[in-house]
Design an enzyme around this catalytic site. Sequence first.
Site, mmCIF file in Angstrom:
data_model
loop_
_atom_site.group_PDB
_atom_site.id
_atom_site.type_symbol
_atom_site.label_atom_id
_atom_site.label_comp_id
_atom_site.label_asym_id
_atom_site.label_seq_id
_atom_site.Cartn_x
_atom_site.Cartn_y
_atom_site.Cartn_z
ATOM 1 N N GLU A 91 0.833 -1.206 0.000
ATOM 2 C CA GLU A 91 0.000 0.000 0.000
ATOM 3 C C GLU A 91 0.863 1.250 0.000
ATOM 4 O O GLU A 91 1.903 1.285 0.648
ATOM 5 C CB GLU A 91 -0.825 0.059 1.293
ATOM 6 C CG GLU A 91 -1.905 -0.957 1.378
ATOM 7 C CD GLU A 91 -2.691 -0.835 2.686
ATOM 8 O OE1 GLU A 91 -2.555 0.186 3.391
ATOM 9 O OE2 GLU A 91 -3.447 -1.767 2.982
ATOM 10 N N CYS A 104 3.250 8.375 1.264
ATOM 11 C CA CYS A 104 3.633 7.475 2.352
ATOM 12 C C CYS A 104 3.847 6.100 1.732
ATOM 13 O O CYS A 104 2.951 5.553 1.100
ATOM 14 C CB CYS A 104 2.502 7.450 3.378
ATOM 15 S SG CYS A 104 2.722 6.191 4.644
ATOM 16 N N CYS A 111 4.971 -7.311 8.064
ATOM 17 C CA CYS A 111 5.850 -6.763 9.102
ATOM 18 C C CYS A 111 5.965 -7.795 10.219
ATOM 19 O O CYS A 111 5.027 -8.544 10.476
ATOM 20 C CB CYS A 111 5.242 -5.472 9.644
ATOM 21 S SG CYS A 111 6.247 -4.657 10.903
ATOM 22 N N CYS A 115 3.028 -5.078 16.519
ATOM 23 C CA CYS A 115 2.275 -4.097 17.318
ATOM 24 C C CYS A 115 0.791 -4.477 17.299
ATOM 25 O O CYS A 115 0.238 -4.767 16.235
ATOM 26 C CB CYS A 115 2.460 -2.691 16.758
ATOM 27 S SG CYS A 115 4.191 -2.182 16.717
ATOM 28 N N CYS A 118 -1.977 -2.732 14.975
ATOM 29 C CA CYS A 118 -1.615 -2.487 13.577
ATOM 30 C C CYS A 118 -2.010 -3.660 12.678
ATOM 31 O O CYS A 118 -1.683 -4.809 12.957
ATOM 32 C CB CYS A 118 -0.116 -2.234 13.477
ATOM 33 S SG CYS A 118 0.447 -1.954 11.797
ATOM 34 N N CYS A 332 -2.881 1.664 8.532
ATOM 35 C CA CYS A 332 -1.882 0.840 7.860
ATOM 36 C C CYS A 332 -2.373 -0.569 7.596
ATOM 37 O O CYS A 332 -2.833 -1.247 8.503
ATOM 38 C CB CYS A 332 -0.654 0.673 8.737
ATOM 39 S SG CYS A 332 0.040 2.190 9.257
HETATM 40 N N1 SAH Z 1 7.215 0.307 11.604
HETATM 41 C C1 SAH Z 1 7.271 1.733 11.601
HETATM 42 C C2 SAH Z 1 6.555 2.402 10.446
HETATM 43 C C3 SAH Z 1 5.222 1.866 10.034
HETATM 44 S S1 SAH Z 1 3.862 2.130 11.106
HETATM 45 C C4 SAH Z 1 6.805 2.281 12.931
HETATM 46 O O1 SAH Z 1 6.403 1.515 13.773
HETATM 47 O O2 SAH Z 1 6.890 3.476 13.143
HETATM 48 C C5 SAH Z 1 3.525 3.847 11.005
HETATM 49 C C6 SAH Z 1 2.833 4.417 12.216
HETATM 50 O O3 SAH Z 1 1.447 4.051 12.251
HETATM 51 C C7 SAH Z 1 3.417 3.934 13.523
HETATM 52 O O4 SAH Z 1 3.498 5.002 14.425
HETATM 53 C C8 SAH Z 1 2.392 2.925 13.958
HETATM 54 O O5 SAH Z 1 2.486 2.657 15.321
HETATM 55 C C9 SAH Z 1 1.112 3.598 13.546
HETATM 56 N N2 SAH Z 1 -0.070 2.746 13.461
HETATM 57 C C10 SAH Z 1 -0.177 1.484 13.043
HETATM 58 N N3 SAH Z 1 -1.446 1.043 13.121
HETATM 59 C C11 SAH Z 1 -2.169 2.070 13.604
HETATM 60 C C12 SAH Z 1 -3.553 2.228 13.920
HETATM 61 N N4 SAH Z 1 -4.418 1.253 13.747
HETATM 62 N N5 SAH Z 1 -3.922 3.442 14.406
HETATM 63 C C13 SAH Z 1 -3.041 4.438 14.583
HETATM 64 N N6 SAH Z 1 -1.739 4.345 14.296
HETATM 65 C C14 SAH Z 1 -1.301 3.163 13.822
#
Ligand code: SAH
Length: 343
Positions: A91, A104, A111, A115, A118, A332
């Site tokens: 994406e 972006c 990944c 987290c 995510c 994401c």
């Molecule tokens: N791996 C990297 C970059 C990709 S995620 C990182 O962790 O920073 C990009 C951002 O989106 C990160 O801050 C991540 O924690 C956040 N993110 C992922 N899923 C999300 C969600 N459902 N709501 C809000 N932020 C989210």
Amino acid sequence: MQDIKSFTLEELKLEMEALGEKSFRAKQLYQWMHQKLARSFDEMTNLPLSLREKCVQSYEYTSIREVKMQESAIDGTRKYLFELKDGSLVESVWMKYKHGNSVCISSQVGCRMGCVFCASTIGGLERSLTPSEMLDQIYKVTLLTGERVSNVVVMGTGEPLDNYDNLLRFIQLLTDENGLHISQRNITVSTCGLVPQMFQLADEKLQITLALSLHASSDEKRKELMPIANKYSIAELIEACRYYFEKTGRRITFEYSLVGGVNDKPEDAERLAALMKGLNCHVNLIPVNPIKERDFVQSKGAEIASFKNKLEKNGINVTIRREMGRDIDGACGQLRRRQKALQ
Ligand code: SAH
């Protein structure tokens, strides 16, 4: 076959020599690939046919295909789902701001950071992207929108510092004056906090912005949200951020996704403010984007406002991230997951 779009200009010169070509051909080729955004060698009409044929035989030329595009009716943000040559899906998001257009991009297919809020991490890591596959996302969006990209954020699917060498090469190619020539200052790399790579990146002394996904102000809470917190403590992260600022002079961005009832209480804000003390930084509050696989909810408006207030009272720079493209699977990995479920 070697991936020609991932070569630097210097490397391409050596390649041309090895093929028995004049070295000025390297610059022509490079500009076709990275400035004129050619989709194949066929388009490179000022190169002799014999050279184009040699290239076809010697190199892989990556390309990506648009599978789907969703445009936000609210703010014009576009989310693209692209298919890579091996069928992988990634994406990319295009955002239009007054000061220029931002893309972006994803740095990996899937990944492995895990987290919990995510969507990108649910199927695990499939593979890392090559430098050309990261560039192709920007090139394709430029071709599809017909508009220049001025800012790039590596904040899509994947952990960029888990794909370190390819990320650095990507930045080198993206900022090259014979390519899109995007300024380092207009590039942001977001990490969940791989401490050794953060130190390493600081030593490269680039002028890019480092964004750290913090999302919690205590190790205990961070561990609930982000498995990487079992490996590196917040104290170590802050130390790495300090070092990054010292080496580069670049202010760190802290990302903090507010999850209703989990990390949005006044004491969370107090602790966060204490952590940020004396750091040259900026805090980006992001109302969490709920995903259907988990039952997280967004913080309420009043809680978000008072969280922001508390930080500001402590002299910390805060913004609440404008939610771009809320209506188009903004979070994401959601679009990719939906497509995979259909297949
Ligand atoms: N791996 C990297 C970059 C990709 S995620 C990182 O962790 O920073 C990009 C951002 O989106 C990160 O801050 C991540 O924690 C956040 N993110 C992922 N899923 C999300 C969600 N459902 N709501 C809000 N932020 C989210």
